[in-house]
Design an enzyme around this catalytic site. Structure first.
Site, PDB file in Angstrom:
ATOM      1  N   GLN A  35      21.362  51.677 -11.146  1.00  0.00           N
ATOM      2  CA  GLN A  35      21.014  52.793 -11.132  1.00  0.00           C
ATOM      3  C   GLN A  35      19.883  53.347 -12.257  1.00  0.00           C
ATOM      4  OE1 GLN A  35      24.642  52.945 -10.552  1.00  0.00           O
ATOM      5  NE2 GLN A  35      24.244  52.292  -8.487  1.00  0.00           N
ATOM      6  N   ASP A  88      16.205  52.327  -8.491  1.00  0.00           N
ATOM      7  CA  ASP A  88      15.162  51.471  -7.794  1.00  0.00           C
ATOM      8  C   ASP A  88      13.854  51.277  -8.389  1.00  0.00           C
ATOM      9  OD1 ASP A  88      17.163  51.548  -5.683  1.00  0.00           O
ATOM     10  OD2 ASP A  88      16.500  53.556  -5.211  1.00  0.00           O
ATOM     11  N   GLY A 139      21.490  48.110  -5.268  1.00  0.00           N
ATOM     12  CA  GLY A 139      20.823  47.271  -4.577  1.00  0.00           C
ATOM     13  C   GLY A 139      19.587  46.578  -5.235  1.00  0.00           C
ATOM     14  N   HIS A 140      19.603  45.251  -5.848  1.00  0.00           N
ATOM     15  CA  HIS A 140      18.815  44.474  -6.555  1.00  0.00           C
ATOM     16  C   HIS A 140      17.913  43.691  -5.850  1.00  0.00           C
ATOM     17  CE1 HIS A 140      20.648  46.051 -10.521  1.00  0.00           C
ATOM     18  NE2 HIS A 140      19.855  46.977 -10.084  1.00  0.00           N
ATOM     19  N   LYS A 187      14.569  46.673 -11.270  1.00  0.00           N
ATOM     20  CA  LYS A 187      15.267  46.115 -12.375  1.00  0.00           C
ATOM     21  C   LYS A 187      15.726  44.634 -12.092  1.00  0.00           C
ATOM     22  CE  LYS A 187      18.306  49.532 -12.562  1.00  0.00           C
ATOM     23  NZ  LYS A 187      17.674  50.441 -11.555  1.00  0.00           N
TER      24      LYS A 187
HETATM   25  P1  IMP Z   1      26.695  57.569  -5.300  1.00  0.00           P
HETATM   26  O1  IMP Z   1      26.373  56.881  -6.460  1.00  0.00           O
HETATM   27  O2  IMP Z   1      26.706  56.543  -3.880  1.00  0.00           O
HETATM   28  O3  IMP Z   1      27.659  58.513  -5.205  1.00  0.00           O
HETATM   29  O4  IMP Z   1      25.352  58.510  -4.975  1.00  0.00           O
HETATM   30  C1  IMP Z   1      25.098  59.464  -5.692  1.00  0.00           C
HETATM   31  C2  IMP Z   1      23.556  59.559  -6.085  1.00  0.00           C
HETATM   32  O5  IMP Z   1      23.003  58.457  -6.689  1.00  0.00           O
HETATM   33  C3  IMP Z   1      22.772  59.661  -4.695  1.00  0.00           C
HETATM   34  O6  IMP Z   1      21.582  60.364  -4.839  1.00  0.00           O
HETATM   35  C4  IMP Z   1      22.294  58.092  -4.294  1.00  0.00           C
HETATM   36  O7  IMP Z   1      21.150  58.233  -3.611  1.00  0.00           O
HETATM   37  C5  IMP Z   1      22.088  57.819  -5.857  1.00  0.00           C
HETATM   38  N1  IMP Z   1      22.080  56.348  -5.919  1.00  0.00           N
HETATM   39  C6  IMP Z   1      23.225  55.829  -5.968  1.00  0.00           C
HETATM   40  N2  IMP Z   1      22.920  54.228  -6.285  1.00  0.00           N
HETATM   41  C7  IMP Z   1      21.562  54.268  -6.244  1.00  0.00           C
HETATM   42  C8  IMP Z   1      20.834  53.183  -6.413  1.00  0.00           C
HETATM   43  O8  IMP Z   1      21.222  51.848  -6.611  1.00  0.00           O
HETATM   44  N3  IMP Z   1      19.580  53.577  -6.481  1.00  0.00           N
HETATM   45  C9  IMP Z   1      18.997  54.818  -6.279  1.00  0.00           C
HETATM   46  N4  IMP Z   1      19.851  55.929  -6.301  1.00  0.00           N
HETATM   47  C10 IMP Z   1      21.101  55.661  -6.165  1.00  0.00           C
END
Ligand code: IMP
Length: 401
Positions: free
Chosen positions: A211, A13, A40-41, A16
């Site tokens: 991420q 977040d 989510g971009h 990007k």
């Molecule tokens: P997962 O990717 O849904 O398995 O989540 C694992 C961890 O990564 C959690 O703490 C999520 O909040 C974090 N996470 C996954 N995708 C994003 C993103 O796009 N931005 C920020 N954190 C993310």
């Protein structure tokens, strides 16, 4: 060879999407190589707010968009996203890897189940089935787009997944998957070969991670991480291109730090200051709407990120938001057992963070310049792009990339 790889320097977040959208007009290809619709971009352009989840954020401006093999795809969500995006670009070229794995409802249920088992130790996943999709990929019982060529193979694989998870397949699941697959089947190809040929023939390419560096499955705050490689190293296996294709790396960092989900966060702040910055920056997850945890900019974290990713430059975003915040601080080093530490180690808790303070810059550009120059001196790479608002026009170029 003109390729640029963009990663997030913090916990995701970082903004990007805006940076990718801004740069993508200079590139033929816009390529996404990891993660799934957990990402989510957000891009604000011509009065429209566009949220990308699976499609690369250069979709509107690059000639061709590519979803490479390292991405895990929820077919229904991808169909919805393509339908939505085609309102903004009627004619487009999209390539999707035949080797990409899919995320099914079974993976999503498994994600929920594992999080409930973890109880207090839950990761705080996005519950989008991402961890289980990568788990099935590496466990060698995953389902690839390639498997849709033979419905019998698909059915067998779904059956095995349902058996492993002990979760029954819902009626109509196979038919739904085939329906969504068929709608995108013309985009599916060997993207590794496609990218190699294009770049060898002179096309330029912009590669993006979803991420951030410190939720990388290997180098992040394990186990509070996502399940893919979010660092620049991930771009080679995530695309099927050898390391020779990559030479320039840009990291995106927010002027402060945020995190969703659990895990270690040394510069985290709580209480009124956190709430104020959260509101000023609208820090709520683009995918789940969850309030993001808030903290100051963490220089030791950026130092580690520069090294791990071999960054050539960084883009600093949301400087306008921080400039409106009255209590501006930056973490510069840590204290652990009486010694000073200059670099973030996701596996080591520190006793204390040392901060320096800065004057607000809402009405004083020279204060912002001091802030930027301080960061550049501390991390040793230039701030090439500066983000100071939601729109494309709010990005300032400070160095040639
Ligand atoms: P997962 O990717 O849904 O398995 O989540 C694992 C961890 O990564 C959690 O703490 C999520 O909040 C974090 N996470 C996954 N995708 C994003 C993103 O796009 N931005 C920020 N954190 C993310």
């Amino acid at each position: 060879m003109d390729t640029l790889t963009i990663v997030g320097c913090q916990f995701g977040d970082e903004g990007k999407g805006k940076i990718i959208d801004y740069l993508s007009c200079n590139y033929d290809l816009s390529v996404r190589f990891n993660g799934g619709e957990n990402a989510g971009h957000t891009v604000v352009t011509d009065g429209n707010t566009i949220k990308y989840h699976l499609v690369p954020a250069g979709f509107l401006r690059a000639r061709t968009s590519v979803i490479a093999n390292g991405v895990v795809i929820n077919l229904r969500k991808l169909n919805e996203e393509i339908d939505f995006l085609s309102r903004f670009r009627g004619s487009f070229e999209l390539k999707i890897s035949n080797l990409a794995h899919i995320v099914t409802d079974l993976h999503i249920e498994r994600d929920r189940y594992l999080e409930s088992l973890r109880g207090k130790g839950s990761i705080g996943t996005t519950l989008r089935g991402i961890g289980p999709a990568y788990e099935s990929k590496f466990g060698r019982y995953g389902i690839r787009l390639e498997d849709f060529k033979d419905p019998k193979v698909l059915e067998e694989k779904l059956g095995f997944l349902s058996y492993i998870y002990n979760i029954p397949k819902k009626q109509g699941m196979v038919e739904d998957l085939i329906h969504y697959y068929e709608k995108i089947s013309t985009f599916i190809t060997d993207t590794s070969e496609y990218l190699r040929e294009e770049i060898d023939e002179g096309s330029s390419a912009l590669f993006e991670t979803a991420q951030g560096t410190f939720i990388d499955v290997e180098f992040g705050t394990y186990p509070f991480v996502t399940s893919s490689h979010t660092i620049t190293g991930g771009v080679t296996v995530g695309t099927g291109l050898s390391p020779k294709y990559f030479g320039k790396f840009l990291g995106v960092a927010k002027a402060y730090t945020t995190r969703v989900g659990e895990g270690y966060f040394p510069t985290e702040i709580e209480g009124e200051d956190a709430e104020r910055l959260r509101k000023l920056g609208n820090e709520y997850g683009a995918t789940t709407g969850r309030p993001r945890r808030i903290g100051y900019l963490d220089i030791p974290m950026l130092r580690r990120s520069v090294k791990l990713n071999s960054l050539d430059y960084i883009a600093l975003t949301k400087t306008d938001v921080l400039g409106r915040f009255k209590n501006i601080k930056v973490g510069v080093s840590y204290i652990k057992d009486g010694s000073e530490l200059k670099e973030y180690d996701p596996n080591k808790r520190v006793d204390k963070v040392e901060y320096v303070s800065f004057e607000p810059w809402e009405d004083n550009r020279s204060n912002l310049n001091k802030f930027i120059e301080f960061i550049e001196d501390e991390i040793g790479v230039p701030v090439a792009l500066l983000g100071s608002g939601e729109k494309r026009e709010d990005i300032e170029k400070r160095h040639l990339i």
